[in-house]
Scaffold this motif. Sequence first.
Motif, PDB file in Angstrom:
ATOM      1  N   GLY A 123     -44.022  -1.866 -36.406  1.00  0.00           N
ATOM      2  CA  GLY A 123     -43.564  -2.764 -37.464  1.00  0.00           C
ATOM      3  C   GLY A 123     -42.246  -3.456 -37.191  1.00  0.00           C
ATOM      4  N   THR A 124     -41.704  -3.322 -35.982  1.00  0.00           N
ATOM      5  CA  THR A 124     -40.416  -3.955 -35.677  1.00  0.00           C
ATOM      6  C   THR A 124     -40.485  -5.453 -35.951  1.00  0.00           C
ATOM      7  OG1 THR A 124     -39.832  -2.305 -34.011  1.00  0.00           O
ATOM      8  CG2 THR A 124     -38.750  -4.439 -33.852  1.00  0.00           C
ATOM      9  N   PHE A 125     -39.491  -5.968 -36.661  1.00  0.00           N
ATOM     10  CA  PHE A 125     -39.448  -7.382 -37.015  1.00  0.00           C
ATOM     11  C   PHE A 125     -39.065  -8.235 -35.810  1.00  0.00           C
ATOM     12  CE2 PHE A 125     -38.208  -6.612 -41.760  1.00  0.00           C
ATOM     13  CZ  PHE A 125     -39.498  -6.174 -42.003  1.00  0.00           C
ATOM     14  N   GLN A 165     -43.016 -11.662 -41.382  1.00  0.00           N
ATOM     15  CA  GLN A 165     -42.789 -10.417 -40.651  1.00  0.00           C
ATOM     16  C   GLN A 165     -43.971  -9.444 -40.680  1.00  0.00           C
ATOM     17  OE1 GLN A 165     -40.557 -10.272 -38.584  1.00  0.00           O
ATOM     18  NE2 GLN A 165     -38.720 -11.320 -39.257  1.00  0.00           N
ATOM     19  N   THR A 166     -44.634  -9.257 -41.829  1.00  0.00           N
ATOM     20  CA  THR A 166     -45.672  -8.224 -41.908  1.00  0.00           C
ATOM     21  C   THR A 166     -47.088  -8.775 -42.083  1.00  0.00           C
ATOM     22  OG1 THR A 166     -45.299  -7.995 -44.296  1.00  0.00           O
ATOM     23  CG2 THR A 166     -44.089  -6.510 -42.853  1.00  0.00           C
ATOM     24  N   ASN A 167     -47.238 -10.057 -42.403  1.00  0.00           N
ATOM     25  CA  ASN A 167     -48.564 -10.638 -42.591  1.00  0.00           C
ATOM     26  C   ASN A 167     -49.034 -11.350 -41.327  1.00  0.00           C
ATOM     27  OD1 ASN A 167     -48.572  -9.758 -45.248  1.00  0.00           O
ATOM     28  ND2 ASN A 167     -47.805 -11.685 -46.051  1.00  0.00           N
ATOM     29  N   LEU A 168     -50.351 -11.475 -41.200  1.00  0.00           N
ATOM     30  CA  LEU A 168     -50.951 -12.231 -40.107  1.00  0.00           C
ATOM     31  C   LEU A 168     -51.754 -13.387 -40.671  1.00  0.00           C
ATOM     32  CD1 LEU A 168     -52.298  -9.352 -37.811  1.00  0.00           C
ATOM     33  CD2 LEU A 168     -50.279 -10.770 -37.402  1.00  0.00           C
ATOM     34  N   GLU A 169     -51.784 -14.494 -39.932  1.00  0.00           N
ATOM     35  CA  GLU A 169     -52.605 -15.648 -40.305  1.00  0.00           C
ATOM     36  C   GLU A 169     -53.696 -15.857 -39.255  1.00  0.00           C
ATOM     37  OE1 GLU A 169     -50.116 -18.871 -42.948  1.00  0.00           O
ATOM     38  OE2 GLU A 169     -50.074 -19.060 -40.775  1.00  0.00           O
ATOM     39  N   THR A 220     -40.024  -0.667 -42.686  1.00  0.00           N
ATOM     40  CA  THR A 220     -39.400   0.393 -43.482  1.00  0.00           C
ATOM     41  C   THR A 220     -40.352   1.550 -43.746  1.00  0.00           C
ATOM     42  OG1 THR A 220     -40.001  -0.867 -45.469  1.00  0.00           O
ATOM     43  CG2 THR A 220     -37.763  -1.155 -44.608  1.00  0.00           C
ATOM     44  N   ASP A 221     -41.669   1.292 -43.691  1.00  0.00           N
ATOM     45  CA  ASP A 221     -42.671   2.334 -43.914  1.00  0.00           C
ATOM     46  C   ASP A 221     -43.923   1.975 -43.114  1.00  0.00           C
ATOM     47  OD1 ASP A 221     -44.405   4.270 -44.729  1.00  0.00           O
ATOM     48  OD2 ASP A 221     -44.298   3.831 -46.878  1.00  0.00           O
ATOM     49  N   PRO A 222     -44.002   2.407 -41.842  1.00  0.00           N
ATOM     50  CA  PRO A 222     -45.114   2.028 -40.966  1.00  0.00           C
ATOM     51  C   PRO A 222     -46.487   2.516 -41.428  1.00  0.00           C
ATOM     52  CG  PRO A 222     -43.264   2.879 -39.686  1.00  0.00           C
ATOM     53  CD  PRO A 222     -42.979   3.187 -41.120  1.00  0.00           C
ATOM     54  N   THR A 223     -46.520   3.412 -42.433  1.00  0.00           N
ATOM     55  CA  THR A 223     -47.819   3.857 -42.947  1.00  0.00           C
ATOM     56  C   THR A 223     -48.468   2.778 -43.813  1.00  0.00           C
ATOM     57  OG1 THR A 223     -46.837   4.901 -44.903  1.00  0.00           O
ATOM     58  CG2 THR A 223     -47.053   6.254 -42.917  1.00  0.00           C
ATOM     59  N   LYS A 224     -47.695   1.780 -44.215  1.00  0.00           N
ATOM     60  CA  LYS A 224     -48.212   0.677 -45.027  1.00  0.00           C
ATOM     61  C   LYS A 224     -48.344  -0.568 -44.163  1.00  0.00           C
ATOM     62  CE  LYS A 224     -46.120   2.477 -49.281  1.00  0.00           C
ATOM     63  NZ  LYS A 224     -45.154   2.197 -50.392  1.00  0.00           N
ATOM     64  N   ARG A 225     -49.300  -1.414 -44.522  1.00  0.00           N
ATOM     65  CA  ARG A 225     -49.580  -2.608 -43.725  1.00  0.00           C
ATOM     66  C   ARG A 225     -49.503  -3.854 -44.588  1.00  0.00           C
ATOM     67  NH1 ARG A 225     -53.155  -1.288 -39.280  1.00  0.00           N
ATOM     68  NH2 ARG A 225     -53.389  -3.535 -38.958  1.00  0.00           N
ATOM     69  N   GLY A 226     -49.165  -4.971 -43.932  1.00  0.00           N
ATOM     70  CA  GLY A 226     -49.216  -6.265 -44.588  1.00  0.00           C
ATOM     71  C   GLY A 226     -50.652  -6.758 -44.672  1.00  0.00           C
ATOM     72  N   ASP A 227     -50.813  -8.038 -44.964  1.00  0.00           N
ATOM     73  CA  ASP A 227     -52.141  -8.608 -45.200  1.00  0.00           C
ATOM     74  C   ASP A 227     -52.546  -9.576 -44.087  1.00  0.00           C
ATOM     75  OD1 ASP A 227     -52.129  -7.248 -47.643  1.00  0.00           O
ATOM     76  OD2 ASP A 227     -51.201  -8.945 -48.679  1.00  0.00           O
ATOM     77  N   LEU A 228     -53.850  -9.806 -44.004  1.00  0.00           N
ATOM     78  CA  LEU A 228     -54.400 -10.823 -43.116  1.00  0.00           C
ATOM     79  C   LEU A 228     -54.775 -12.023 -43.983  1.00  0.00           C
ATOM     80  CD1 LEU A 228     -55.531 -11.901 -40.434  1.00  0.00           C
ATOM     81  CD2 LEU A 228     -57.640 -10.622 -40.891  1.00  0.00           C
ATOM     82  N   ILE A 229     -54.103 -13.151 -43.765  1.00  0.00           N
ATOM     83  CA  ILE A 229     -54.365 -14.377 -44.523  1.00  0.00           C
ATOM     84  C   ILE A 229     -55.314 -15.242 -43.697  1.00  0.00           C
ATOM     85  CG2 ILE A 229     -53.353 -16.312 -45.770  1.00  0.00           C
ATOM     86  CD1 ILE A 229     -52.337 -13.567 -46.663  1.00  0.00           C
ATOM     87  N   VAL A 230     -56.488 -15.498 -44.247  1.00  0.00           N
ATOM     88  CA  VAL A 230     -57.516 -16.259 -43.530  1.00  0.00           C
ATOM     89  C   VAL A 230     -57.617 -17.659 -44.127  1.00  0.00           C
ATOM     90  CG1 VAL A 230     -59.917 -16.340 -42.785  1.00  0.00           C
ATOM     91  CG2 VAL A 230     -58.783 -14.121 -43.119  1.00  0.00           C
TER      92      VAL A 230
END
Length: 256
Positions: A123-125, A165-169, A220-230
């Motif tokens: 999760g490193t920014f 930082q945490t989401n993907l497109e 800050t909490d690698p057990t949680k994930r961001g979202d994939l925006i399609v």
Amino acid sequence: MENSVEHYAAKLELSANHLSSEIIHKSYRRLALKYHPDKNPAPEANARFIDIRQAYTFLMTKLSPLRMLDQKNPPIVINIAVSLSQIIHGSTFRKTISRFSVTSPGKRKRKEYKTFEIHISRGTFAGTSFKFANEGHQLFPGSARGDVVFCVEDKPHPIFKRVNQTNLEYTASISQRKFLSGGVVLIPTLENELEWKQINADLIRRGSLCISGKGLPLMTDPTKRGDLIVHFKVNVDWIKVERTVYNVFQKLFSLK
């Protein structure tokens, strides 16, 4: 006037009447990071970066000791391109840098090499920096070595892009046939899994959807994930579509 303190101080956006090694070093670092060619794609950035380094070297070596409160060495700043997969799982890099040392007045600079280990946690920014204090250049005899700073930047991915930082497109292409007749669009994830979504009018109208938990880990909490925006890109030849619709109506109502 060129080759003057005033000239080079202006290149570092400083006043020649208020100079110390700390002030010069701080301005150099700010401007070097701003105009570094790896960070700034502007055509003039490289020339500006060279000017900044020249000004820094001149001011640090030419000013009288009475004008300088102390002598500090410039940092060595190195970018590390980290892939999105490495951001998900974490990784360790080994980087060898070259540095210069001057041990006594009048001696030539001696080139040395030193290897560092940089641990990239999950999760490193992008933009995160790792500083190794007093491990860089020693350009002035008896002075403390400068720092070595490694800065994380995203390695380009062929289909995904990091946002916030945490989401993907990701952009999914929908063919004309699927647009007209319906069907399923397959959406890949960074872990090589496949998500599928039924193509319908609502999906096309919205233009995008969010798949929760398929982005990057939170720093800050690698057990949680961001979202994939399609985002959906419909590849339709509208002239052919209009002609097809017209032909259908012509057959249905015997239009001529």
